[in-house]
Scaffold this active site. Structure first.
Site, PDB file in Angstrom:
ATOM      1  CG  ASP A  28      -2.272   0.764   0.850  1.00  0.00           C
ATOM      2  OD1 ASP A  28      -2.515   1.696   0.400  1.00  0.00           O
ATOM      3  OD2 ASP A  28      -3.403  -0.139   1.107  1.00  0.00           O
ATOM      4  CG  HIS A  53      -4.892   1.622  -1.814  1.00  0.00           C
ATOM      5  ND1 HIS A  53      -5.078   2.288  -0.887  1.00  0.00           N
ATOM      6  CD2 HIS A  53      -6.138   1.192  -2.453  1.00  0.00           C
ATOM      7  CE1 HIS A  53      -6.349   2.448  -0.581  1.00  0.00           C
ATOM      8  NE2 HIS A  53      -7.048   1.984  -1.326  1.00  0.00           N
ATOM      9  CG  ASP A  77      -9.058  -1.328  -2.422  1.00  0.00           C
ATOM     10  OD1 ASP A  77      -8.098  -1.753  -3.017  1.00  0.00           O
ATOM     11  OD2 ASP A  77      -8.942  -0.816  -1.199  1.00  0.00           O
ATOM     12  CD  GLU A  78     -10.708   2.692  -0.846  1.00  0.00           C
ATOM     13  OE1 GLU A  78     -11.595   3.502  -0.038  1.00  0.00           O
ATOM     14  OE2 GLU A  78      -9.754   2.499  -0.361  1.00  0.00           O
ATOM     15  CD1 TRP A 133     -14.155  -3.472  -0.522  1.00  0.00           C
ATOM     16  CD2 TRP A 133     -14.218  -1.915   0.762  1.00  0.00           C
ATOM     17  NE1 TRP A 133     -14.085  -2.398  -1.367  1.00  0.00           N
ATOM     18  CE2 TRP A 133     -14.005  -1.384  -0.446  1.00  0.00           C
ATOM     19  CE3 TRP A 133     -14.192  -1.082   2.075  1.00  0.00           C
ATOM     20  CZ2 TRP A 133     -13.619  -0.127  -0.693  1.00  0.00           C
ATOM     21  CZ3 TRP A 133     -14.112   0.249   1.756  1.00  0.00           C
ATOM     22  CH2 TRP A 133     -13.936   0.851   0.377  1.00  0.00           C
ATOM     23  CE1 TYR A 155     -13.191  -4.110   5.817  1.00  0.00           C
ATOM     24  CE2 TYR A 155     -12.676  -1.970   5.843  1.00  0.00           C
ATOM     25  CZ  TYR A 155     -12.572  -3.015   5.044  1.00  0.00           C
ATOM     26  OH  TYR A 155     -12.567  -3.142   3.688  1.00  0.00           O
ATOM     27  CG  ASP A 167     -10.301  -0.308  10.743  1.00  0.00           C
ATOM     28  OD1 ASP A 167     -11.348  -0.672  10.965  1.00  0.00           O
ATOM     29  OD2 ASP A 167      -9.857   0.459   9.899  1.00  0.00           O
ATOM     30  CD1 TRP A 222      -9.221  -2.149   7.065  1.00  0.00           C
ATOM     31  CD2 TRP A 222      -7.565  -2.304   5.725  1.00  0.00           C
ATOM     32  NE1 TRP A 222      -9.756  -2.736   6.145  1.00  0.00           N
ATOM     33  CE2 TRP A 222      -8.746  -2.943   5.120  1.00  0.00           C
ATOM     34  CE3 TRP A 222      -6.407  -2.149   4.964  1.00  0.00           C
ATOM     35  CZ2 TRP A 222      -8.608  -3.500   3.836  1.00  0.00           C
ATOM     36  CZ3 TRP A 222      -6.392  -2.597   3.693  1.00  0.00           C
ATOM     37  CH2 TRP A 222      -7.398  -3.382   3.084  1.00  0.00           C
ATOM     38  CB  THR A 223      -2.421  -1.269  11.050  1.00  0.00           C
ATOM     39  OG1 THR A 223      -1.517  -1.232   9.806  1.00  0.00           O
ATOM     40  CG2 THR A 223      -2.744  -2.881  11.237  1.00  0.00           C
TER      41      THR A 223
HETATM   42  C1  ACM Z   1     -10.900  -1.286   1.493  1.00  0.00           C
HETATM   43  O1  ACM Z   1     -10.965  -1.239   2.644  1.00  0.00           O
HETATM   44  N1  ACM Z   1     -10.443  -0.326   0.586  1.00  0.00           N
HETATM   45  C2  ACM Z   1     -10.670  -2.610   0.976  1.00  0.00           C
END
Ligand code: ACM
Ligand code: ZN
Length: 672
Positions: free
Chosen positions: A178, A255, A310-311, A377, A402, A404, A451-452
């Protein structure tokens, strides 16, 4: 006699307690009196000789060797057998009496899960007598760890594998790449680990808000790291021994800022620090991605290879000559077609190597071919959509999976990305909800994702994972047919305490505060049921329960997406509405409940006014308040309250957010 009876009852309770504390709960379990005492020794026998050579039962024989004294007793037997017609390749069964333990399974994995159950049934060297027949509800029971935003050691990953295995997970998904750092040695592209794996700041947030620069490996103060291929092979083997497949994720086409700084020629403009997306028009992109995936496949035997997907902002694609040329050649009408083209091409590449492309649910767009698996997701609805296309589906919707987000009242917790996802919410997830039988046939299972960005230390990772991951263990293994939160909570509490006692930094569930009282208890006040006119509309994405949200007597909770808050966005007074109490009356208090979370661009108003009127035409202001935008604000709620004495039928509320693109979130307006 009485004393004997009491002792006997306590003994039974103890054993029954063992069964009651199994997590995940087995499909079928019956507890009996007595226990198998390992300290008295035993004799190991194989009912199926093949087990001696194929090594499947090794997890059980090794566990028993550790559990027992060294002496052997030929009258007490541990018998291992292959389960020929098991209901699932991961199935196992246990038959424990005071002088024998029989374990059957259909695979090495099955024997691994048998050990997990034996361990939970064993107290002080004695395994409670029982019959267990057990198999998983779902084939995919995963946990994802983001090792890009913060890097975690190989030993720490192994420790997590041990824990995951004890709760019968079978996938560890590593988010290896990422913007925040590339984490896998790729021999053909050394700049990925010489440069793209290292950044200026150890804390993600400081780095993200402070320039997002990469530095050469070895630079004083450089933060980052990567796993060598040798280390990753070691992890893959370690996990496989424990029934877990490690699934690598290499992000594309988005990403990827770190890659495009190390190899800027793979972006549309060829400039470092400019783009997050690969150039899908350039043939060099495919050569790079295929070469990387080739090395990835050499290290990871996983059938599923995660390619992100993604994104993608696709911002540089419309103006790039190579992208435009590719669109023309492939007959693609817009840049979305370019993303599908790239994913489809990588899918074909992986398929040709005998692997299967796995990606986030954005990959549904575009025709991918059958051998594609989608990890959901966003909205769970995406899972049904993917299944309708014929893709296999893994459910990990953010709302439930998720990990986080805050797991308890934000003021009691270390800073998190936002939201509110307590154990109860995770447990409430039903992956197969609203699916037709045909859609269900594509549902592989569930996964929890961590996710961190806000999680810099290994202790903090464990704090966020446990006990919430236990809820997903139960959903993935036991299934969703016979949910009982109270029963699950009791077992989760027991496991949390056990984890904490063995050096795992799990969240202390026994001190959970819970949701806001405004959310759990009805609010009683004069404006309940009052009509509200919205002079500027609330967002369709954060529309609560519609026009009555602010006067329904139900307060918003710690999660701004919980359906109780109204979100307003726009210039000037984005919040502008009038309550009608029906008749003029004396009013002594008007209070509005606001939500703030910098990570989600939600802020308390910079300007907020309360105006009152008897006739709906002549208003006068009774209250003004505002606070400056605090970009970094942690999740919090505040009641802004006027107190006084006024005659009023109409109450107008107006508010501004001082940041363009920022939101105001409001819930109940209490009038007394
Ligand atoms: C993601 O949370 N963008 C997979
Ligand atoms: Zn391009």
């Amino acid at each position: 006699m009485k004393k004997y009876l009491l002792t006997f009852c306590l003994f039974l309770c103890g054993l029954w307690g063992s069964a009651q504390s199994l997590l995940p709960a087995p499909q079928r379990v019956r507890m009996h009196e007595g226990a198998f005492d390992w300290s008295r020794g035993y004799r190991l026998r194989y009912a199926d000789k093949a087990l001696k050579s194929n090594g499947w039962a090794q997890p059980v024989s090794e566990w028993a060797a550790r559990a027992s004294a060294t002496r052997s007793d030929k009258h007490r037997v541990l018998l291992l057998n292959t389960w020929q017609e098991a209901p699932s390749p991961e199935a196992y069964s246990l038959h424990v009496t005071s002088d024998s333990v029989i374990v059957c399974a259909a695979s090495r994995q099955g024997f691994t899960y048998a050990v997990a159950t034996l361990q939970q049934l064993t107290k002080a060297g004695k395994t409670a007598c029982c019959d267990v027949t057990d198999f998983p509800a779902y084939r995919w029971r995963g946990a994802m760890l983001d090792v890009s935003r913060h890097f975690f050691s190989l030993d720490f990953l192994k420790k997590q594998v041990d824990i995951l295995s004890a709760y019968k997970f079978n996938r560890l998904h590593l988010h290896l790449t990422d913007a925040a750092g590339w984490r896998m040695e790729i021999k053909r592209y050394p700049r990925l680990t010489e440069l793209a794996a290292w950044r200026t700041d150890s804390l993600w947030k400081t780095w993200w808000n402070g320039g997002r620069k990469y530095v050469e490996e070895g630079t004083p103060g450089a933060y980052g790291g990567y796993y060598t291929q040798q280390e990753l092979r070691e992890l893959v083997d370690y996990a496989a021994q424990r029934g877990i497949t490690v699934v690598p994720e290499i992000e594309m086409p988005a990403h990827s800022e770190e890659v495009l700084t190390a190899y800027p020629e793979l972006s549309c403009t060829h400039e470092p620090y400019k783009q997050a997306d690969f150039c899908p028009g350039n043939e060099a992109t495919y050569a790079f991605l295929e070469n990387v995936l080739t090395e990835v496949m050499e290290v990871f035997p996983s059938y599923y290879i995660h390619v992100g997907g993604d994104e993608a902002a696709k911002a540089s694609w419309p103006d790039c000559p190579l992208c435009r040329q590719r669109m023309a050649e492939e007959g693609l009408t817009d840049v979305n077609g370019l993303q599908s083209y790239l994913i489809r091409r990588m899918g074909a590449f992986l398929r040709q190597k005998g692997r299967c492309l796995l990606g986030w649910d954005e990959i549904i767009d575009g025709n991918l071919g059958e051998e594609t698996t989608v990890m959901v997701w966003r909205n769970p609805e995406k899972g049904r959509e993917a299944a309708d296309h014929g893709y296999d589906v893994i459910m990990a919707p953010g709302k439930y999976c998720y990990l986080d987000g805050y797991q308890d009242a934000p003021s009691t917790q270390p800073e998190a990305i936002g939201g509110y996802t307590p154990l109860r919410t995770v447990y409430d997830f039903c992956p197969a909800a609203d699916m037709t039988p045909a859609q269900r046939s594509h549902l592989l299972g569930v996964q929890g994702n961590l996710w961190t960005e806000y999680i810099p230390t290994p202790e903090h990772v464990e704090y966020m994972l446990y006990p919430r991951l236990l809820a997903l263990a139960e959903i993935g293994w036991t299934g969703e047919e016979r949910k009982d939160y109270e029963d699950f909570y009791r077992r989760a509490l027991h496991e949390t305490n056990r984890l904490r006692a063995t050096g795992v930094n799990a969240f202390d569930l026994s001190h959970e505060v819970g949701n806001r009282p405004e959310y759990t208890e009805p609010l009683r006040h004069q404006a309940v049921g009052a009509a509200v006119t919205y002079h500027h509309p609330y967002s369709p994405y954060y529309s609560g329960s519609g026009d009555s949200t602010l006067t329904d007597g139900r307060g918003g909770g710690w999660n701004y997406g919980d359906g109780r808050w109204l979100g307003f966005i726009g210039k000037d007074y984005a919040l502008d509405l009038t309550l009608d109490l029906g008749t003029a009356r004396e009013v002594t208090e008007i209070a509005a409940d606001f939500y703030q979370s910098g990570g989600a661009w939600i802020y308390f108003p910079t300007e907020f006014l309360i105006e009152v009127s008897e006739d709906g035409e002549n208003f006068h202001t009774v209250y003004t308040h505002g606070v400056p935008v605090e970009k970094d604000a942690r999740s919090a709620t505040e009641w802004w309250t006027w107190r006084g004495r006024e005659q009023a039928r109409y109450i107008r509320l107006r508010g501004k957010c001082g940041l363009e693109g920022g939101w105001i979130f409001i819930d109940e307006v209490v009038v007394r």
